[in-house]
Structures are given as structure tokens and as C-alpha cells.
Design a protein around this motif. Structure first.
Motif, PDB file in Angstrom:
ATOM      1  N   VAL A 256       0.812  -1.084   0.090  1.00 51.32           N
ATOM      2  CA  VAL A 256      -0.086  -0.050   0.019  1.00 51.32           C
ATOM      3  C   VAL A 256       1.009   1.462   0.054  1.00 51.32           C
ATOM      4  CG1 VAL A 256      -1.624   1.335   1.234  1.00 51.32           C
ATOM      5  CG2 VAL A 256      -1.957  -1.198   1.079  1.00 51.32           C
ATOM      6  N   ALA A 257       1.892   1.331   0.809  1.00 51.25           N
ATOM      7  CA  ALA A 257       3.077   2.350   0.794  1.00 51.25           C
ATOM      8  C   ALA A 257       3.601   2.677  -0.575  1.00 51.25           C
ATOM      9  CB  ALA A 257       4.089   1.977   1.835  1.00 51.25           C
ATOM     10  N   LEU A 258       3.999   1.470  -1.125  1.00 47.06           N
ATOM     11  CA  LEU A 258       4.417   1.586  -2.619  1.00 47.06           C
ATOM     12  C   LEU A 258       3.310   2.270  -3.429  1.00 47.06           C
ATOM     13  CD1 LEU A 258       6.325  -1.612  -3.076  1.00 47.06           C
ATOM     14  CD2 LEU A 258       7.260   0.654  -3.286  1.00 47.06           C
ATOM     15  N   GLY A 259       2.147   1.725  -3.268  1.00 44.74           N
ATOM     16  CA  GLY A 259       0.976   2.119  -4.174  1.00 44.74           C
ATOM     17  C   GLY A 259       0.832   3.858  -4.028  1.00 44.74           C
ATOM     18  N   ARG A 260       0.974   4.294  -2.784  1.00 41.99           N
ATOM     19  CA  ARG A 260       0.834   5.563  -2.521  1.00 41.99           C
ATOM     20  C   ARG A 260       1.949   6.424  -3.367  1.00 41.99           C
ATOM     21  NH1 ARG A 260       0.715   7.587   3.346  1.00 41.99           N
ATOM     22  NH2 ARG A 260       2.648   6.650   3.543  1.00 41.99           N
ATOM     23  N   ALA A 261       3.122   5.610  -3.442  1.00 38.57           N
ATOM     24  CA  ALA A 261       4.327   6.226  -4.038  1.00 38.57           C
ATOM     25  C   ALA A 261       3.937   6.519  -5.798  1.00 38.57           C
ATOM     26  CB  ALA A 261       5.426   5.668  -3.752  1.00 38.57           C
ATOM     27  N   ILE A 262       3.482   5.389  -5.922  1.00 39.56           N
ATOM     28  CA  ILE A 262       3.507   4.902  -7.839  1.00 39.56           C
ATOM     29  C   ILE A 262       2.261   6.130  -8.075  1.00 39.56           C
ATOM     30  CG2 ILE A 262       2.427   3.446  -9.458  1.00 39.56           C
ATOM     31  CD1 ILE A 262       3.475   1.081  -7.743  1.00 39.56           C
TER      32      ILE A 262
ATOM     33  N   LEU B  30      10.080  -6.493   7.425  1.00 35.76           N
ATOM     34  CA  LEU B  30       9.625  -7.795   6.792  1.00 35.76           C
ATOM     35  C   LEU B  30      10.406  -9.079   7.163  1.00 35.76           C
ATOM     36  CD1 LEU B  30       8.456  -6.606   3.413  1.00 35.76           C
ATOM     37  CD2 LEU B  30       7.182  -6.631   5.466  1.00 35.76           C
ATOM     38  N   ASP B  31       9.578 -10.133   7.321  1.00 36.27           N
ATOM     39  CA  ASP B  31      10.400 -11.211   7.801  1.00 36.27           C
ATOM     40  C   ASP B  31      11.191 -11.804   6.510  1.00 36.27           C
ATOM     41  OD1 ASP B  31       7.469 -12.674   7.501  1.00 36.27           O
ATOM     42  OD2 ASP B  31       8.942 -13.486   6.300  1.00 36.27           O
ATOM     43  N   ALA B  32      12.083 -12.782   6.895  1.00 36.14           N
ATOM     44  CA  ALA B  32      13.198 -12.939   5.705  1.00 36.14           C
ATOM     45  C   ALA B  32      12.575 -13.368   4.380  1.00 36.14           C
ATOM     46  CB  ALA B  32      14.158 -14.138   6.251  1.00 36.14           C
ATOM     47  N   LYS B  33      11.488 -14.314   4.490  1.00 37.19           N
ATOM     48  CA  LYS B  33      11.010 -15.027   3.417  1.00 37.19           C
ATOM     49  C   LYS B  33      10.426 -14.060   2.397  1.00 37.19           C
ATOM     50  CE  LYS B  33      10.865 -19.802   3.240  1.00 37.19           C
ATOM     51  NZ  LYS B  33      11.554 -20.272   4.240  1.00 37.19           N
ATOM     52  N   LEU B  34       9.397 -13.087   3.316  1.00 39.64           N
ATOM     53  CA  LEU B  34       8.821 -12.015   2.641  1.00 39.64           C
ATOM     54  C   LEU B  34       9.624 -11.176   2.057  1.00 39.64           C
ATOM     55  CD1 LEU B  34       5.905 -11.043   2.109  1.00 39.64           C
ATOM     56  CD2 LEU B  34       5.908 -10.249   4.342  1.00 39.64           C
ATOM     57  N   ARG B  35      10.779 -10.758   2.375  1.00 38.63           N
ATOM     58  CA  ARG B  35      11.571  -9.773   2.141  1.00 38.63           C
ATOM     59  C   ARG B  35      12.360 -10.222   0.747  1.00 38.63           C
ATOM     60  NH1 ARG B  35      16.182  -8.819   6.046  1.00 38.63           N
ATOM     61  NH2 ARG B  35      14.540  -9.379   7.615  1.00 38.63           N
ATOM     62  N   ILE B  36      12.486 -11.524   0.595  1.00 37.34           N
ATOM     63  CA  ILE B  36      13.050 -11.948  -0.624  1.00 37.34           C
ATOM     64  C   ILE B  36      12.040 -12.005  -1.696  1.00 37.34           C
ATOM     65  CG2 ILE B  36      13.934 -14.231  -1.658  1.00 37.34           C
ATOM     66  CD1 ILE B  36      14.930 -15.060   0.693  1.00 37.34           C
ATOM     67  N   ARG B  37      10.734 -12.229  -1.467  1.00 35.98           N
ATOM     68  CA  ARG B  37       9.587 -12.105  -2.353  1.00 35.98           C
ATOM     69  C   ARG B  37       9.391 -10.643  -2.903  1.00 35.98           C
ATOM     70  NH1 ARG B  37       4.353 -14.489  -0.134  1.00 35.98           N
ATOM     71  NH2 ARG B  37       3.518 -12.340  -0.545  1.00 35.98           N
ATOM     72  N   MET B  38       9.369  -9.768  -1.882  1.00 37.59           N
ATOM     73  CA  MET B  38       9.198  -8.178  -2.061  1.00 37.59           C
ATOM     74  C   MET B  38      10.363  -7.660  -2.936  1.00 37.59           C
ATOM     75  SD  MET B  38       6.425  -7.113  -1.143  1.00 37.59           S
ATOM     76  CE  MET B  38       6.617  -5.210  -1.208  1.00 37.59           C
ATOM     77  N   ARG B  39      11.521  -8.230  -2.777  1.00 36.63           N
ATOM     78  CA  ARG B  39      12.660  -7.816  -3.543  1.00 36.63           C
ATOM     79  C   ARG B  39      12.318  -8.111  -4.982  1.00 36.63           C
ATOM     80  NH1 ARG B  39      17.347 -10.577  -0.683  1.00 36.63           N
ATOM     81  NH2 ARG B  39      17.421 -12.051  -2.258  1.00 36.63           N
ATOM     82  N   SER B  40      11.911  -9.151  -5.406  1.00 37.28           N
ATOM     83  CA  SER B  40      11.514  -9.514  -6.851  1.00 37.28           C
ATOM     84  C   SER B  40      10.509  -8.663  -7.167  1.00 37.28           C
ATOM     85  CB  SER B  40      11.471 -10.905  -7.090  1.00 37.28           C
ATOM     86  OG  SER B  40      10.364 -11.251  -6.484  1.00 37.28           O
ATOM     87  N   GLU B  41       9.576  -8.361  -6.418  1.00 40.17           N
ATOM     88  CA  GLU B  41       8.428  -7.556  -7.092  1.00 40.17           C
ATOM     89  C   GLU B  41       8.983  -6.278  -7.110  1.00 40.17           C
ATOM     90  OE1 GLU B  41       4.622  -9.947  -4.627  1.00 40.17           O
ATOM     91  OE2 GLU B  41       4.815  -7.746  -5.221  1.00 40.17           O
ATOM     92  N   LEU B  42       9.878  -5.460  -6.111  1.00 39.10           N
ATOM     93  CA  LEU B  42      10.294  -4.295  -6.513  1.00 39.10           C
ATOM     94  C   LEU B  42      11.181  -4.238  -7.719  1.00 39.10           C
ATOM     95  CD1 LEU B  42      11.792  -3.000  -2.904  1.00 39.10           C
ATOM     96  CD2 LEU B  42      10.024  -2.020  -4.345  1.00 39.10           C
ATOM     97  N   ALA B  43      11.832  -5.396  -8.069  1.00 41.94           N
ATOM     98  CA  ALA B  43      12.525  -5.226  -9.404  1.00 41.94           C
ATOM     99  C   ALA B  43      11.753  -5.551 -10.635  1.00 41.94           C
ATOM    100  CB  ALA B  43      13.400  -6.633  -9.409  1.00 41.94           C
ATOM    101  N   LYS B  44      10.416  -6.133 -10.577  1.00 44.79           N
ATOM    102  CA  LYS B  44       9.609  -6.127 -11.485  1.00 44.79           C
ATOM    103  C   LYS B  44       9.084  -4.876 -11.587  1.00 44.79           C
ATOM    104  CE  LYS B  44       7.248  -9.934 -10.137  1.00 44.79           C
ATOM    105  NZ  LYS B  44       6.252 -10.632  -9.946  1.00 44.79           N
ATOM    106  N   LEU B  45       8.672  -4.223 -10.457  1.00 45.20           N
ATOM    107  CA  LEU B  45       8.239  -2.841 -10.574  1.00 45.20           C
ATOM    108  C   LEU B  45       8.721  -1.919 -11.307  1.00 45.20           C
ATOM    109  CD1 LEU B  45       5.340  -1.889  -9.276  1.00 45.20           C
ATOM    110  CD2 LEU B  45       6.984  -0.974  -7.484  1.00 45.20           C
ATOM    111  N   HIS B  46       9.964  -1.737 -11.031  1.00 43.48           N
ATOM    112  CA  HIS B  46      10.989  -1.078 -11.793  1.00 43.48           C
ATOM    113  C   HIS B  46      11.197  -1.211 -13.231  1.00 43.48           C
ATOM    114  CE1 HIS B  46      14.431   1.587 -12.016  1.00 43.48           C
ATOM    115  NE2 HIS B  46      15.010   1.006 -12.667  1.00 43.48           N
ATOM    116  N   ARG B  47      11.137  -2.604 -13.435  1.00 43.18           N
ATOM    117  CA  ARG B  47      11.183  -2.695 -15.019  1.00 43.18           C
ATOM    118  C   ARG B  47       9.941  -2.138 -15.647  1.00 43.18           C
ATOM    119  NH1 ARG B  47      13.278  -7.929 -13.868  1.00 43.18           N
ATOM    120  NH2 ARG B  47      11.149  -8.789 -14.065  1.00 43.18           N
ATOM    121  N   GLU B  48       8.700  -2.146 -15.172  1.00 48.30           N
ATOM    122  CA  GLU B  48       7.630  -1.714 -15.514  1.00 48.30           C
ATOM    123  C   GLU B  48       7.712  -0.156 -15.680  1.00 48.30           C
ATOM    124  OE1 GLU B  48       4.083  -4.339 -14.579  1.00 48.30           O
ATOM    125  OE2 GLU B  48       3.287  -2.525 -15.226  1.00 48.30           O
ATOM    126  N   LEU B  49       7.973   0.286 -14.472  1.00 49.67           N
ATOM    127  CA  LEU B  49       7.665   1.712 -14.232  1.00 49.67           C
ATOM    128  C   LEU B  49       8.903   2.664 -14.689  1.00 49.67           C
ATOM    129  CD1 LEU B  49       5.931   1.884 -11.035  1.00 49.67           C
ATOM    130  CD2 LEU B  49       4.850   1.985 -13.137  1.00 49.67           C
TER     131      LEU B  49
END
Lengths: 299, 293, 382
Positions: C143-149, C165-184
Motif C-alpha cells: 500500500v505504501a508503494l501504491g501511494r508512491a506510484i 518484513l520477515d526473511a522470506k517475505l523480504r526475498i519475495r518483495m525484492r523481486s516484486e520491487l525489481a519487477k516494478l522498476h522494470r515496468e515503471l
């Protein structure tokens, strides 16, 4: 020195004698909880007893109760209350108190919110000094200043008016303090986000601060209402006309009438119960908000 | 704190503070300062004349006034101690009970909302020498209830009423403080076989010390100022000044004798006494306060 | 879309210099990560760019325009905080849109469209009407990212957004951030203390320590060619081993000797060393190996005593003592080694680094890649 050691020995002996009693509370069985509950109920009962008596007596005709056996509610309840309210004009007192308290609460809330907003969220020169200036007024309660305050109020022609019993209370160091503490507990990043987005002070106050302070605002309002409602000395001094007096002082008038035999003592209790109801009701309804507000104060 | 200062319009900021500041100046600071000034005058309605320090010398040489100081200090001490002990007792009881806590809590807090005048009247009624309910019971155990003329009894009755009224306020704070003590400390104490009372006095009380210090200050202010209504409704300072605390004496001087200059001098002295008391309390509390982790 | 340039930025708090004369340039669309230990000045730098702190000295420009004196709302940046900074009394949707009305002039319809789009990208469309307390950590972060976007700013600023975030979630969010950047493709300046995040997310990494920039480079460059000892030890997990060595000349070239081994360094240009006779030798755990597992023969082998074995699943980490120096060696996960054993170690002679003892600056990387020198020079300062 000798007496000191005798004293110490006495304390020691008392300790030894009472230890078995204290130890009774030391285990965690169900019996123990039962004992605690009984103790709690008994203690609470003692605390509540005076008011129970007051309520009961307020329903009696004469108010002369000399033994517990006479402590059954009387039949004059409705008559007494009606008499107090209308014949003796107590409804006027209650009304005056109510108006005064509401004005004070609304006024104080508004003014203190603005002050707390300024103190926490504005960059101002000498801000700490200003805050201390406001806080220092806590050392100036009514008794310390009420003689000149009386003359000042009379001089500006406010004596005997609602203005006199409301405006002087509008500046509130405690309220500003509580609100400030609460504002400071809001995370910085929330505030910084608003800054990055360029949110203005009015929008910040109405859409962020106030909704995030609901519990505190309610708690503070209850505190202010109780404070205002319970004011005695100042209204006593500045209001001369009986009809414009507040409930607290009205009670005193009732007492005078009872002492001189004009009025039965039960009426004094009736008046007391009436005066007691509004703040008590608020306390019961909003107890959670109150506790939340008080815990902020200590930090 | 500076990162919260997101608004930079100075005029706006100061404007927001103006109402509070103006009311403070007009109705709080100005009268206080004038009280100081007025204390050097002999003043009553329509007349005033400068008398220098004569008001103050009157105070110091007045046996009555000194008696009033003794009464006030004694009263405050009794009220503060009484309130703390009783409130601590209730708070601890509520803390130790397993259920029903919120019910007990409300039942013990409610005197906070009670108007002081009501407290005074109710106790007056309960212990009235002729028509009080408790009176017959107390007399049956041999004590003659006579506090309209017995100073010591009058003092006691007023103390009881004042304490009763104030415990609610204290319980609120003590409960919050006691709840802040980590459960792990309680569990450790139990495991170590520490008895209940010991747990209260040796573990809880020290950990609640900041709150307790705060309450001592609050209760002291209450003992000096907040008990006016109780005294006015019950004893009116009598008999023979036994309950004539400083604030009541001040009130009488101003609004019964209309001796305004003298009253102002008394209010200045009152302010000094209470100020000193609070400073002393802060100094002492610094030594005894333990801010636990 | 914006290019961000910092020139000689300094920030002092009283006598503490949090940011000491740093300069950097972030081209349009780059995802740059500022990484460093706590207190290194990375968050302060980010806040200076945001406008939440004002610089004591220096200039900040966005798209060639100086913004160093401008308040945050005039810089067209959006910031994502470590603790999400969501208003607890507002729904996710309201949180996302609250700032826009003040910050820009989109119409209501435009805002709704943008919210829908952002929610789709982030996968939070169903959560928009919930309040923050009804959302999990990862959902709140989104949601915080959504606000920025939705603000569609020139620059995204992110202050350790995944640290809570906990370790596993962090890893997942990392790739989501990477994807986000590729898109935006929005210019993003990201701050973290986690070097793994830096390595995986960044186009380029800025390593900071003590208020100063240590090195700016592409992740792999940073890893292979650290400019100084600090960067060498900070980047890479497990960290690089450092051995104090003595240097002396011989006919075969420079020789580095430690109490536990003596290694020839034939590639070093004698003159570049000057008169130094001592240095620090760095070699990563994966470039040290058991002799039995070495693929190629190294010039020298030496022995070490194993003190602790740490099975990581995909490898076995051996904590060893070579002489008096503790170090780590990466071995095959199924090697049979136990603590207390003495083992023979080999090494990859092409992956050795030499650091100046006093300044920590890199004196030498042994590396057979001929592109090494030109790459370092072009990327280090820009």
C-alpha cells in the motif's frame, strides 16, 4: 536512640505477628482467588457505601436515618426530586453548570488543539520558552490569584455572568500538555509523508490529527467537563445572584436551608445525587478513553 | 522533534498560540502578579493604601495563621499518605484478581467524578453528631461523636472525606503503572517464592516510583487546594481553626473580612509554601525514583 | 522521470558530520542503492534529497534545476518509509490517495484510474477498502508503494522499506520491487543496510561509511574489484578473509608471506608498490578451498586447522585458523571435515586482493581479465 530501638523491636514483633495473616494471600489456589474477590467486594462496598446511603436517603421524606434498618428506600423519591428540581430551583443550577461546562470544554478543546498543533508541528523561535510559559500556569491555581482576579472580573463588568465562569478557564496547560504528548507519539514518518505531499495545516489537523486522536480527545473532554462541573470556589466568589449560580454552590445553599430546618436533610441528598449524575455518567460511559488519556500524561 | 516541524509559517504558528497566551496573561499571570503587588497594600472595597510589608508582619506574628500552616501541612500529609496507601491497596487488589477487573476498576474509580461538595455533604450527613447514620454505631463502641466542637475529630472526618474523594484519581494512574510492569517480573517473583505483599512492596512499588512521585505531587496540590469545597461544606474551617487550612483562611480573609491586601499577602505566602514543597518533593523523588527498563 | 545530482553535499548536526562531502549522479531511470552500516549517513543523504533535512553545504539538482533550498512538496519526490507510514484511521485506498490531492492537480477520475492501475500492478486490488491494521506487513508495504506510484513522481525514495518484513517475505518483495522498476522505469534511490538487497536490486550501488562515499559501481564490479578494505569486507556474505602479510621481492616477482603461507603475486608491478613491505591480503571464502576439492592446481598449498563447521545446505563453511589468523573457507556441502581437524587448503590465485595496511585502499587485484582496469576507471566516479 533508645526509643528508636524499642520502636524497631515493636515493628519487628508486629511483622512476625501479622506474617501469618499476610501469608494467607500468598498462594495461588482457588481459595486464594475467592478470598481476593471477597476482599475486593467488601472494600468496594465500603467505598460505595456513602453514595448508596445518599441515594437511599434522597428518596426519604425526612432524612433522619439513625440506623441501618431504616436504610430502605423511602417512597418520597419522585416527590423529593421534583421538589428539588422545581420548587427549590435546582434545575436552574444544573442548567447553569451544564452550559458553563459545555462552553468550557468546547472552548478549551478548540484553543488547546490549536496551541498543541503550533507547538508540535510549527517551527517557531523560542518555542520551548512559550511552552514553559503555558505550563507554568499550573502553578497558579485559582486560590493564588483569585483576589485580584475577582477585582479584575468586576472591573470589566463580567461579574455574575457566564463570561466570568468560562473565559478564565479557556487556557489549559494540562490539555495542551496531554495533546502535545499524544501528537509526539505519532510516528515521524507519518508526519514526513504529509510534508512530502505538501499537506497544509488545516487538512493535516482535520484529516490526520483529529481522527488519530479520537480516544484522547474524548478522554480530555471528560476530564475537562468533570473539572468544570466540579468548580466551587470561583463560582462561589464571582456569582452573586442565586439564580445564576452553579450546581456545586447550589448544594451549599441547600445545606444551609437544611441546617436551619427549612428543608429536610433528605433534600440535600437529593441535590447531591442530582449533581453527581452527569460527571459520573460520563466517567462510566467513557472509562476506556479516560484510562488511555491518563496513561499518556505520565510519560 | 525537529522532523515533525513541517509547517514553517511563523505568523500562522504564533497566531495559533495567541488565544492560549492571551487568556493566560489576562486571567492567570496578570492577577498573580497583581496579587503580589496588592499584598503591599491595605485594601478593601473602594479604598487602598500602601502599607509596605505590614501585611506580611501581620501574618508572621499571627498565631492563628501559624496554626493554620500547621493544620494545612498536617492535613496534606495525612491526605497524601492516606490516599496513596488506600489507592495502592485497591490497585493491587484489582491487579491480583483473575476476572472482573474492569468492574472493580470502575467501582473504585468513580469518586473521581464526584463533586467535592457532594463528598463533603455526604460525609457530613453520614457522621452528623445528631442525625448521622454512622454516628450511632461509632458511639456504641464508646467514642463520642462530637466533631462540631472537637477539633481533632473534625480534622479526622475531613481527612477521611478528602481521602475518599481522591483515591479514584490515584487508582487510575496506579493501575496504568502497575499494568506496565512486565508479567515476566511477576512470574519470576512467584517462581522464587516471593510472597504477595513482598512482591507488592519490593518489586511493584519501586517500579511504579515515577508514577507514585507524580501522585505525591498531585495529592499535595489537592491537599492544599482541592479540598476547599469539602471544608466549606463540612466544617467551614472550625471548630476553632482545627480545619482551617490555608486556602480556607485565605478565602475568609478575602470574602468575609474583605481584607483584600491581607488576603493577597496570604496568597503569596501560600504560593511560596506550595512551590517550596514541590521543589523539595522533586529533589527527594530524584533520589528515590527508579526508572525501570 | 528525473536525473538527480548531488554535488559536495555536507550535513552537520552540531559537531557531528553525518554526510561529509559526497557527490553522485543518478541518471534518469536508474535504480541506485545506497548501502552501508548503521550511522554511515545513507538515510541522511536520502532525507537530504527528499528535502526533509536541509544541507549544510552543497547543491542538489533534479533535472539540472537546483532544489537544495526547495521544500519537499516542490521536489516532486515520493518516499517509502521503513515503517510504511500509513494513516491508521484511513482505508488503504484513502491512504493511497490522501497526498495526491495536495501534491498534484489530477482530477478525481484520473486519480481513481491511477489507483486501480497501481493496485493491479501490486496485487492489492481486493485490499483497498481495508484499514492498515487488517493488513499484513507485506500488504502494508505494498500500500505504501501504491501511494508512491500513484503520485507519479520524478523520483522514488525508499528508506529501508523491506527491513521490517520477515526473511522470506523480504526475498519475495525484492523481486516484486525489481519487477516494478522494470515496468515503471522511475528513477529510484534506495537505502538499505543489507548488502544482499543492494546487490540484487541495484543498477549501481553506492557504498557509504562514516558519511563518505567509498565506492560507486555496478554490483558485480563492487564484488570483484572493491576499492578499499571496507567495501571488500562489507560486500559479500560470508565476508572476505583478510590476512596481514609481509611483501618482499624475489626473482619471480613479489612474494606475500604470512605465518601460515607464502604466496607468489607475479602480476604485481614492482614499482606500484613503492617502499611498502607490509600489506593486507584479501581472499573470499569461495576462493579458498580444500586441496582435495580444488579444480586447478594452485602454486602453493598450505594447512589450516578447522575450528567450527557450519553446514549451510548448499555449502559447508569452515571456520579455520591459518597461523593465528581466523578465516573462512567454502567447501562442498558433503565434505567430511570435522572441527579440530587439520586440512590442506588451496586457493584461486586469480582472485587475490591487496590492501594498504594504513589507508585500506586497494593496492592490487589479481585478475586475468584485461577489461578490469578500464572498467574500474570508467565506473568509479560519475
Amino acid at each position: 536512640m533508645v526509643s528508636l530501638s524499642i520502636f524497631a523491636a515493636a515493628v519487628q514483633r508486629t511483622r512476625e505477628r501479622t506474617r501469618p495473616i499476610f501469608n494467607q494471600f500468598d498462594d495461588d489456589t482457588e481459595n486464594d482467588q475467592l478470598r481476593l474477590h471477597l476482599l475486593a467486594i467488601a472494600s468496594i462496598f465500603i467505598i460505595v457505601l456513602p453514595i448508596i446511603v445518599a441515594i437511599v436517603v434522597s428518596t426519604k421524606e425526612s432524612g433522619i436515618v439513625t440506623s441501618v434498618t431504616e436504610l430502605i428506600p423511602g417512597t418520597s423519591g419522585p416527590a423529593n426530586y421534583q421538589r428539588a428540581l422545581f420548587e427549590l430551583g435546582f434545575w436552574r443550577f444544573m442548567f447553569n453548570s451544564f452550559i458553563m461546562s459545555v462552553i468550557i470544554v468546547v472552548g478549551k478543546l478548540f484553543v488547546s488543539l490549536l496551541a498543541a498543533l503550533a507547538i508540535v508541528y510549527y517551527r517557531l523561535p523560542y518555542k520551548n520558552l512559550i511552552f514553559l510559559f503555558i505550563l507554568f500556569t499550573l502553578l497558579l491555581p485559582v486560590p493564588v490569584r483569585f483576589v485580584p482576579l475577582y477585582r479584575l472580573t468586576v472591573d470589566i463588568g463580567w461579574n455574575n455572568s457566564f463570561l466570568a465562569i468560562t473565559v478564565p478557564y479557556i487556557a489549559s496547560a494540562t490539555t495542551v500538555f496531554i495533546l502535545r504528548q499524544h501528537f509526539l507519539s505519532i510516528s515521524e514518518s507519518l508526519v514526513e509523508t504529509a510534508k512530502i505531499d505538501g499537506v497544509g495545516p488545516v487538512r493535516f489537523l482535520t484529516s490526520v490529527l483529529i481522527p488519530m486522536s479520537r480516544g484522547i480527545l474524548v478522554g480530555v473532554s471528560v476530564i475537562m467537563f468533570v473539572f468544570a462541573w466540579n468548580q466551587y470556589l470561583w463560582p462561589l466568589v464571582i456569582i452573586d445572584t442565586e439564580g445564576q449560580q452553579v450546581a456545586q454552590v447550589g448544594l451549599s445553599i441547600l445545606r444551609g436551608q437544611a441546617s436551619s430546618g427549612e428543608v429536610a436533610w433528605s433534600m440535600v441528598m437529593t441535590g447531591s445525587v442530582l449533581t453527581l449524575v452527569p460527571p459520573l455518567a460520563l466517567l462510566i460511559i467513557f472509562r476506556n478513553a479516560l484510562i488511555e488519556t491518563f496513561t499518556i500524561q505520565q510519560k | 522533534m525537529s522532523s515533525r516541524e513541517i509547517f514553517t509559517d511563523r505568523a500562522q504558528g504564533l497566531g495559533l498560540l495567541v488565544p492560549t497566551i492571551i487568556v493566560s496573561i489576562i486571567f492567570l499571570y496578570y492577577p498573580a502578579v497583581r496579587a503580589l503587588g496588592l499584598s503591599f497594600y491595605q485594601a478593601t472595597f473602594g479604598r487602598s493604601s500602601f502599607t509596605g510589608l505590614s501585611n506580611y508582619t501581620r501574618i508572621i506574628s499571627s498565631g492563628d495563621y501559624l496554626g493554620s500552616i500547621v493544620v494545612s501541612v498536617g492535613f496534606a500529609v495525612c491526605v497524601v499518605l492516606g490516599v496513596l496507601v488506600v489507592a495502592l491497596y485497591f490497585t493491587f487488589l484489582i491487579h491480583e484478581v483473575d476476572y472482573g477487573k474492569s468492574v472493580y476498576l470502575i467501582a473504585s474509580i468513580w469518586p473521581y467524578a464526584l463533586p467535592p461538595a457532594v463528598a463533603g455533604l455526604v460525609f457530613l450527613f453520614l457522621s452528623h453528631p445528631t442525625i448521622g447514620i454512622l454516628t450511632s454505631y461509632i458511639e456504641s463502641i464508646g467514642i463520642q461523636v462530637d466533631w462540631f466542637s472537637d477539633g481533632g475529630q473534625a480534622f479526622t472526618v475531613v481527612v477521611v472525606a478528602a481521602v475518599w474523594k481522591q483515591i479514584g484519581y490515584n487508582i487510575i494512574f496506579m493501575t496504568a503503572a502497575m499494568n506496565n510492569i512486565p508479567d515476566s517480573l511477576t512470574e519470576t517473583a512467584r517462581l522464587d517464592g516471593v510472597g504477595r505483599i513482598n512482591r507488592l512492596l519490593r518489586v511493584y512499588v519501586p517500579m511504579m516510583s515515577p508514577t507514585l512521585v507524580f501522585l505525591v505531587v498531585i495529592n499535595t496540590i489537592y491537599g492544599f487546594f482541592g479540598t476547599f469545597a469539602i471544608i466549606d461544606t463540612m466544617t467551614m474551617g472550625g471548630p476553632a481553626g482545627a480545619t482551617n487550612i490555608l486556602i480556607y483562611d485565605l478565602y475568609q480573609t478575602a470574602f468575609q473580612s474583605y481584607d483584600f491586601g491581607f488576603a493577597s499577602a496570604k496568597s503569596v505566602i501560600l504560593f511560596i509554601i506550595v512551590g517550596l514543597l514541590m521543589i523539595v518533593q522533586f529533589k527527594i523523588s530524584d533520589r528515590y525514583t527508579f526508572y525501570g527498563t | 522521470m528525473s536525473k538527480v545530482t548531488l554535488t559536495d553535499i555536507k550535513k552537520e548536526f552540531g559537531d557531528v558530520t553525518a554526510v561529509d562531502n559526497i557527490s553522485m549522479s543518478v541518471p534518469n531511470g536508474e535504480f541506485i542503492v545506497i548501502v552501508g552500516p548503521s550511522g554511515c549517513g545513507k538515510s541522511t543523504t536520502l532525507r537530504l534529497i527528499a528535502g526533509l533535512e536541509s544541507a549544510s553545504e552543497g547543491d542538489i539538482r533534479m533535472n539540472e534545476q537546483s532544489v537544495v533550498d526547495a521544500p519537499p512538496d516542490e521536489r516532486d519526490v515520493a518516499m517509502v518509509f521503513q515503517n510504511y507510514a500509513l494513516y491508521p484511521h484511513m482505508s488503504a485506498r484513502r491512504n493511497i490517495t490522501f497526498g495526491i490531492r495536495s501534491a498534484s492537480s489530477f482530477t478525481d477520475a484520473e486519480i481513481d484510474d491511477r489507483v486501480k492501475e497501481a493496485a493491479d500492478i501490486l496485487g492489492i486490488s481486493e485490499l483497498l477498502d481495508r484499514k492498515p491494521q487488517a493488513l499484513s506487513g507485506g500488504e502494508r508495504q505494498r500500500v505504501a508503494l501504491g501511494r508512491a506510484i500513484v503520485r507519479d513522481p520524478d523520483v522514488f525514495l525508499m528508506d529501508e522499506p523491506l527491513s521490517n518484513l520477515d526473511a522470506k517475505l523480504r526475498i519475495r518483495m525484492r523481486s516484486e520491487l525489481a519487477k516494478l522498476h522494470r515496468e515503471l522505469q522511475t528513477t529510484t534511490i534506495y537505502v538499505t543496510h543489507d548488502q544482499t538487497e543492494a546487490m540484487t536490486l541495484a543498477d549501481r550501488v553506492v557504498v557509504m561509511n562514516d558519511g563518505q562515499v567509498q565506492q560507486v559501481d555496478k554490483p558485480q564490479q563492487l564484488y570483484d574489484y572493491p576499492k578499499n578494505r571496507f567495501v571488500a569486507e562489507f560486500i559479500g556474505d560470508p565476508a572476505m578473509n583478510i590476512f596481514p602479510v609481509k611483501l618482499r621481492s624475489s626473482e619471480q616477482g613479489i612474494i606475500a608471506s604470512h605465518e601460515g603461507f607464502t604466496i607468489p603475486l607475479p602480476d604485481i608491478d614492482r614499482s606500484s608498490l613503492g617502499s611498502t613491505t607490509t600489506a593486507e591480503l584479501g581472499i573470499r571464502p569461495e576462493d579458498l578451498m580444500l586441496s582435495t576439492e580444488a579444480e586447478t592446481e594452485a602454486p602453493v598449498q598450505f594447512s589450516a586447522e578447522v575450528t567450527v563447521t557450519e553446514p549451510l545446505g548448499d555449502s559447508l563453511l569452515l571456520e579455520c585458523l591459518i597461523g593465528e589468523t581466523a578465516c573462512r573457507v567454502q567447501a562442498n556441502p558433503r565434505s567430511r571435515v570435522s572441527p579440530g581437524e587439520s586440512v590442506e587448503l588451496s586457493y584461486n590465485p586469480e582472485r587475490i586482493h591487496l590492501f594498504d595496511e594504513t589507508t585500506g585502499e586497494t593496492i592490487h587485484h589479481t585478475d586475468s581479465s584485461s577489461q578490469r582496469v578500464t572498467q574500474i576507471e570508467s565506473v568509479t566516479q560519475s
